[in-house]
Write an enzyme that holds these catalytic residues in place. Structure first.
Site, short mmCIF file in Angstrom:
data_model
loop_
_atom_site.label_atom_id
_atom_site.label_comp_id
_atom_site.label_asym_id
_atom_site.label_seq_id
_atom_site.Cartn_x
_atom_site.Cartn_y
_atom_site.Cartn_z
N ASP A 2 0.73 -1.15 -0.24
CA ASP A 2 -0.14 -0.24 0.15
C ASP A 2 1.46 1.42 0.09
OD1 ASP A 2 1.16 -0.29 2.38
OD2 ASP A 2 -1.15 -0.26 3.42
N ASP B 79 -7.78 -4.70 4.89
CA ASP B 79 -6.12 -5.13 3.99
C ASP B 79 -5.81 -7.16 4.80
OD1 ASP B 79 -5.01 -3.16 2.44
OD2 ASP B 79 -4.79 -2.28 4.60
#
Length: 949
Positions: free
Chosen positions: A351, A656
């Site tokens: 990310d 996530d």
């Protein structure tokens, strides 16, 4: 930036939109209804449910809790750890040992199985905690309306139809439709990855792909950043967006690590080899007329000699040692086998926020218009270098600001905080500014206006030309620019004509294209009449002061870490919930973006079929996936895995967790990450730094190399342990080693040197090449040839030579030894013969241990000469010392002599035995020289054959 502004309203990439994607979930139908109709549609009233209605719904629908995880019981976990193939083989060997009246051997094998099982069960118990962490995210209490009045109830007792009362700092307990909102902004980053708070209001919206994207919904797990609201609950517990992600995470099967797969393969190979040889020896002896118990004894000896009892504990302890080494480099490993898997990683899906960047907005550029026709991006400066015009701009931005002074002020808006920090960097004290220019009136930010305005008493910091109140307007550049009629440049104030407006737009576009978030600031000096007028009247005929560009700066050292990934053959893909322009700007800032890279939006990703997605992943030079959902991130991980890649995934939010759980290695942030992400991950970065991932990859490669080193060391001794029993069958002589002596080698003298090899530092150049192929085995043909076909043969020859040398010195040739063998096997030999036998086995044991001293030095590298390596470290030196000390204790201490069947060796034998160490080392040097020569010949033939395909 004013409260409530999305990134679109700040002039950057588009903010959260009201997507038109439909959903089949009936509960979300209320999202499209006007606020006054929502209560009736959900079977409630504006004043909420009655206690009786709430109780009935609670009994019918269930508590507002996530379902408990389906986990194996402790007993089942323990049973699984002691019933795998190698454990079953050892159990069988233990049973045969007890049946053959060898209880010491039986108990020793049982101890090995129990220790291995306990370590494995403990690791599994630590592993799967993602759902428990998700449950911890749910608040314990909630404020609701019941029977027309406010009440505080347990979060687990909230039901659909309850009216939630939300205020700043609250965490939303269930998915709810907003029916009243005042300046409401929610932090939904845990669910979507969006790095900034988002606006929410009571206006109807079309049902989006996910509830967290709906502008009129407050999803469970979100936090109220600013404002207040009332919202009607339409989903609780497992039916919420948070519950959906929980199901996705727990339903995702964790990919087994490469080490787990390879150890399982080693276990199967060793098991088949041991059983096959044991059965063959038993059958052969029985055919030749040996007694049943004697045949069984030798079969057990073959099995025990073939099974490296210390292999599993050695792997576990070696991984644990590397875990400690990685912890010193700020990487905490929760699953031991993930350490080795890191060494095979060739794709990192990372990310953006908090990993590649600091996760802290800061003002990068301050642009103020110059004299007509002389502006442009070159006029931008940092806040510390801002001139008089730039200081005036930052002073105005600090006054039109709702953040508190200091790093822990009351406002959670990161842009307002960044503007205050920029003012301080420009030597403007925010508190002093507010005292000098007190606020008289304000018009808070409105999502439709995309602006906020304040009226302050004029003071020196604004350099006002009038003594009356001054209006300051701050907001999205285009929204402010449309209200400006003048420009404040270095020479004063001039009218904003078409050329001036085009100049501002040029600067705006140039900065926005870099992914920067933009804020425009303007003022109006109209005297005291401004204080009593509405926002629309105040926000007219403005004078533009300039633009402020903000960025989330890259982490220090991340560029070097990404370059190291490139050299190591590890591909980095950015996968973020943020906007494409912002993600691309970060990729460019850290040096990741090069020719051939492209940005793929989540909606475009959604439209790709699996074959098209796999083709995209393989063909693209580099990819940035923006605005992705948890399902899409999980889909990317699985697509890479189908293509044969070993994938590491970084993340910090609830969104996530599914991808972290499914990845070969999940990497969570330790500081900014959530408990959910940390529980789903295999590795936690204590410093949230991408550079630590590179260090972890190096640690993984080191672990793989070290596992091969100690495998070569441990397996080499199997050959001299098997050779005595083969010689017994072929030559009809007693075995040169007892079974407990074999265990003394495997679980005693060999253990610490093997562990020292597992803790060896990385060899030079380890990160200068690509990761190993996914299919490359820890135990391959090359290692087996080295251990069994070369060094093992050398040690076996030394073992048998020492054994026969003792008999020869005692006057027993081969024929004489064969004659006394039946009596020795039946434990009926004369005392002198039995003493000679014990001395002979002691010499054979000593020869193997001395050979292993040379072997451990040879195994420090597969290709490099031991003479070119650095001196052994303290741990390896200590391992060798302990190995020799244990040998001397077994040979010379009476209690251990009785246990292992040994006898003291004469001093004249030791020079010959000690020579085994350099002889083994020399043999390894010869083998390495042969391998290097063959490799050079192969490389020399390649050009003549043409290019490899």
């Amino acid at each position: 930036m004013p409260r409530g502004a999305t990134s679109a309203e700040r002039g950057a990439a588009p903010g959260p939109d009201r997507r038109g994607a439909s959903t089949d979930a009936p509960a979300t139908a209320s999202l499209a209804l006007p606020a006054p109709d929502v209560a009736a549609a959900l079977g409630t009233r504006e004043g909420g449910l009655t206690e009786r209605e709430a109780g009935a719904r609670l009994a019918s629908i269930g508590r507002n809790e996530l379902p408990p995880p389906r986990r194996r019981s402790g007993a089942r976990r323990a049973l699984a750890q002691v019933t795998h193939p190698m454990a079953i083989l050892l159990w069988a060997a233990a049973g045969l040992s007890f049946a053959s009246a060898m209880p010491q051997l039986g108990w020793a094998i049982v101890l090995v199985v129990v220790v291995n099982g306990a370590v494995g069960a403990w690791q599994e118990h630590r592993g799967d905690r993602a759902l428990a962490a998700l449950e911890a995210l749910m608040p314990r209490r909630a404020r609701v309306l019941r029977g027309g009045g406010p009440r505080e109830v347990a979060a687990a007792e909230v039901v659909p139809g309850d009216v939630l009362v939300l205020a700043e700092g609250d965490r939303v307990v269930a998915d709810a439709r907003i029916v009243q909102a005042t300046l409401l902004r929610l932090d939904v980053s845990l669910l979507t990855g969006e790095s900034l708070p988002v606006d929410r209001d009571a206006l109807p919206c079309l049902a989006p792909r996910a509830v967290a994207d709906a502008s009129c919904a407050a999803p469970a797990g979100a936090t109220v950043v600013t404002g207040r609201a009332r919202a009607v609950v339409f989903a609780t517990g497992p039916r919420t967006e948070l519950g959906r992600i929980a199901r996705l995470a727990t339903a995702t099967r964790r990919a087994p690590s490469t080490l787990e797969l390879q150890v399982a393969r080693i276990v199967r190979t060793v098991t088949a080899l041991a059983v096959g040889m044991g059965v063959a020896v038993f059958a052969l002896l029985h055919v030749f007329g040996a007694p049943l118990w004697e045949s069984l004894l030798f079969a057990i000896g073959i099995i025990v000699a073939n099974v490296p009892e210390g292999l599993l504990p050695a792997i576990t302890i070696t991984l644990a040692a590397n875990v400690q080494r990685m912890a010193r480099r700020h990487a905490l490993v929760s699953r031991l086998s993930a350490v080795e898997t890191l060494g095979a990683v060739d794709v990192i899906c990372t990310d953006k926020t908090g990993t590649l960047t600091e996760n802290a907005l800061s003002v990068e550029r301050v642009w103020t218009p110059g004299p007509a026709g002389r502006g442009g991006p070159a006029g931008s400066d940092g806040p510390a270098d801002a001139g008089a015009a730039g200081r005036r701009l930052l002073a105005a931005a600090a006054l039109a600001n709702d953040a508190h002074v200091g790093p822990t002020g009351g406002s959670a808006d990161p842009i307002d905080r960044a503007l205050l920090a920029a003012a301080a960097a420009a030597r403007l004290e925010p508190a002093a500014l507010r005292r000098a220019c007190p606020r008289l009136a304000e018009a808070p930010f409105d999502a439709r206006r995309r602006r906020m305005s304040v009226v302050v008493r004029a003071g020196p910091p604004l350099a006002a030309t009038t003594a009356g109140p001054v209006a300051i307007v701050k907001g999205a550049p285009l929204a402010v620019l449309e209200r400006c009629t003048r420009v404040a440049d270095g020479a004063g104030v001039r009218a904003m004509d078409d050329a001036g407006r085009a100049e501002v737009l040029e600067v705006h576009d140039a900065l926005a294209a870099r992914g920067l978030r933009l804020v425009a600031v303007a003022i109006r000096e109209d005297g005291g009449a401004l204080a009593g007028r509405d926002a629309d009247a105040v926000e007219r005929d403005l004078t533009l002061l300039g633009l402020v560009a903000l960025a989330d700066p890259p982490r220090a050292g991340v560029g070097a870490a990404l370059a190291a990934c490139a050299r190591a053959g590890v591909r980095v893909t950015i996968v973020t919930g943020d906007h494409g322009l912002t993600a691309r700007a970060v990729a460019e800032a850290v040096g990741l973006w090069t020719a051939g890279w492209r940005v793929v939006d989540g909606s475009a990703l959604e439209a790709l079929a699996e074959p098209a997605l796999e083709a995209l992943l393989e063909a693209s030079a580099g990819l940035v996936f923006a605005r992705v959902t948890p399902e899409q991130k999980l889909r990317l991980v699985r697509a890479y895995q189908r293509l044969g890649h070993v994938v590491a995934v970084t993340g910090d939010g609830v969104n996530d967790a599914p991808a972290l759980h499914a990845a070969n290695v999940g990497v969570a942030m330790g500081r900014a990450g959530t408990d959910v992400a940390r529980a789903a991950a295999d590795v936690v970065l204590l410093d949230d730094d991408f550079s630590t991932i590179v260090a972890a990859v190096e640690g993984g490669r080191t672990t793989f190399a070290n596992v091969r080193k100690f495998l070569a060391y441990v397996l080499t001794s199997n050959v001299p342990e098997i050779a005595p029993f083969l010689a017994m069958v072929v030559l009809h002589v007693p075995p040169a080693l007892g079974i407990l002596q074999i265990l003394a080698i495997d679980l005693g003298t060999d253990m610490l040197p093997a562990l020292a090899l597992g803790a060896e530092p990385p060899e030079p150049g380890l990160m200068a090449g690509p990761p190993r192929a996914r299919g490359r085995r820890v135990l391959d043909v090359q290692l087996l040839l080295r251990a069994y076909g070369w060094l093992g043969v050398v040690e076996a020859a030394a073992c048998l030579a020492a054994f026969f040398a003792v008999w020869w010195r005692a006057g027993y040739g081969l024929g004489a030894l064969q004659a006394v063998t039946p009596a020795l096997l039946a434990h009926a030999a004369p005392a002198a013969v039995a003493a000679t036998y014990r001395e002979a086995t002691s010499a054979a044991l000593a020869a193997i241990v001395c050979c292993q001293v040379g072997n451990v030095l040879a195994c420090r590298s597969e290709r490099t000469s031991a003479l070119r390596l650095a001196r052994p470290g303290r741990l390896l030196a200590a391992g060798i010392a302990v190995e020799v000390a244990l040998l001397l204790a077994i040979v010379y201490l009476p209690p251990l002599q009785a246990m292992f069947g040994t006898a003291p060796l004469p001093g004249a034998a030791w020079p010959w035995l000690l020579a085994c160490a350099p002889a083994t080392l020399l043999a390894d040097e010869v083998g390495k020289g042969i391998v290097r020569g063959v490799s050079r010949l192969r490389r020399g033939r390649v050009p003549r054959r043409g290019p490899e395909r």
